[in-house]
Design an enzyme around this catalytic site. Structure first.
Site, PDB file in Angstrom:
ATOM      1  N   HIS A  53       0.956  -1.261  -0.128  1.00 33.88           N
ATOM      2  CA  HIS A  53       0.080  -0.023   0.150  1.00 33.88           C
ATOM      3  C   HIS A  53       0.986   0.958   0.155  1.00 33.88           C
ATOM      4  CE1 HIS A  53      -4.002  -1.668   1.613  1.00 33.88           C
ATOM      5  NE2 HIS A  53      -3.251  -2.683   0.839  1.00 33.88           N
ATOM      6  N   GLU A  55       1.114   3.827   1.614  1.00 31.79           N
ATOM      7  CA  GLU A  55       1.541   4.391   3.146  1.00 31.79           C
ATOM      8  C   GLU A  55       2.757   3.560   3.417  1.00 31.79           C
ATOM      9  OE1 GLU A  55      -3.042   5.252   3.137  1.00 31.79           O
ATOM     10  OE2 GLU A  55      -1.658   3.806   2.440  1.00 31.79           O
ATOM     11  N   CYS A  83      -6.109   2.431   5.657  1.00 34.85           N
ATOM     12  CA  CYS A  83      -6.849   0.928   6.051  1.00 34.85           C
ATOM     13  C   CYS A  83      -6.174   0.639   7.271  1.00 34.85           C
ATOM     14  CB  CYS A  83      -6.515   0.189   4.624  1.00 34.85           C
ATOM     15  SG  CYS A  83      -4.680  -0.576   4.863  1.00 34.85           S
ATOM     16  N   CYS A  86      -2.529  -0.082   7.115  1.00 32.66           N
ATOM     17  CA  CYS A  86      -1.607   1.075   7.113  1.00 32.66           C
ATOM     18  C   CYS A  86      -1.826   1.782   8.643  1.00 32.66           C
ATOM     19  CB  CYS A  86      -1.995   1.844   5.879  1.00 32.66           C
ATOM     20  SG  CYS A  86      -1.725   1.043   4.372  1.00 32.66           S
TER      21      CYS A  86
END
Length: 156
Positions: A53, A55, A83, A86
């Site tokens: 992801h 991040e 999310c 993250c």
């Protein structure tokens, strides 16, 4: 650079990522003392890595830049509310703040819905849809005991 300019950089990374076909519409940056030290974009499908992801990618790059596993004194700017995975990575990295543009509800509207994860986390292990069962082996505490006695450990 101000908050708006920094957030626009995260948004630009997200939009560019979609245009190039590298992954989902998510971008993130890590900033220290006004300088971008980590950039990330969603590369889940490009790298066949569910943890790639934006991040997490930005945190990894920033930590390499700092040669540290924590982001004290840093700020994360991300194109979307993080999310659950993250959020966990961000808390472990310990930045000073996080700013996001889109909400998790707006992400859900285009098919990126993490609500089921939030719901699963709130359930007991027995109620979760993914079986999670402890195996109580005799040596299960060996790694913890070794850590407790180690003179080489770096606490975090």
């Amino acid at each position: 650079m101000n908050h708006e300019q920094l957030m626009n950089e995260a948004i630009r990374l997200a939009a560019e990522n979609v245009k190039t076909g590298h992954g989902g519409p998510f971008g993130a940056i890590v900033v220290k003392d006004g300088v971008v030290i980590g950039k990330g974009r969603n590369e889940v499908t490009a790298n066949c890595d569910p943890t790639a992801h934006a991040e997490v990618q930005a945190i990894r790059e920033a930590c390499r830049h700092l040669n540290d596993f924590q982001l004290t004194g840093c700020v994360v700017y991300t194109s979307c509310e993080p999310c659950p995975m993250c959020i966990g990575a961000i808390y472990w990295a310990r930045p000073d703040a996080v700013y996001y543009a889109c909400t998790k509800e707006e992400a859900a509207e285009i098919g990126f819905d993490d609500q089921f994860i939030y719901e699963q986390i709130a359930l007991s292990m027995e109620e979760r849809s993914l079986p999670m069962k402890q195996l109580q082996l005799p040596d299960r505490l060996l790694p913890f005991e070794t850590w407790s006695r180690s003179e080489k450990k770096v606490e975090y």
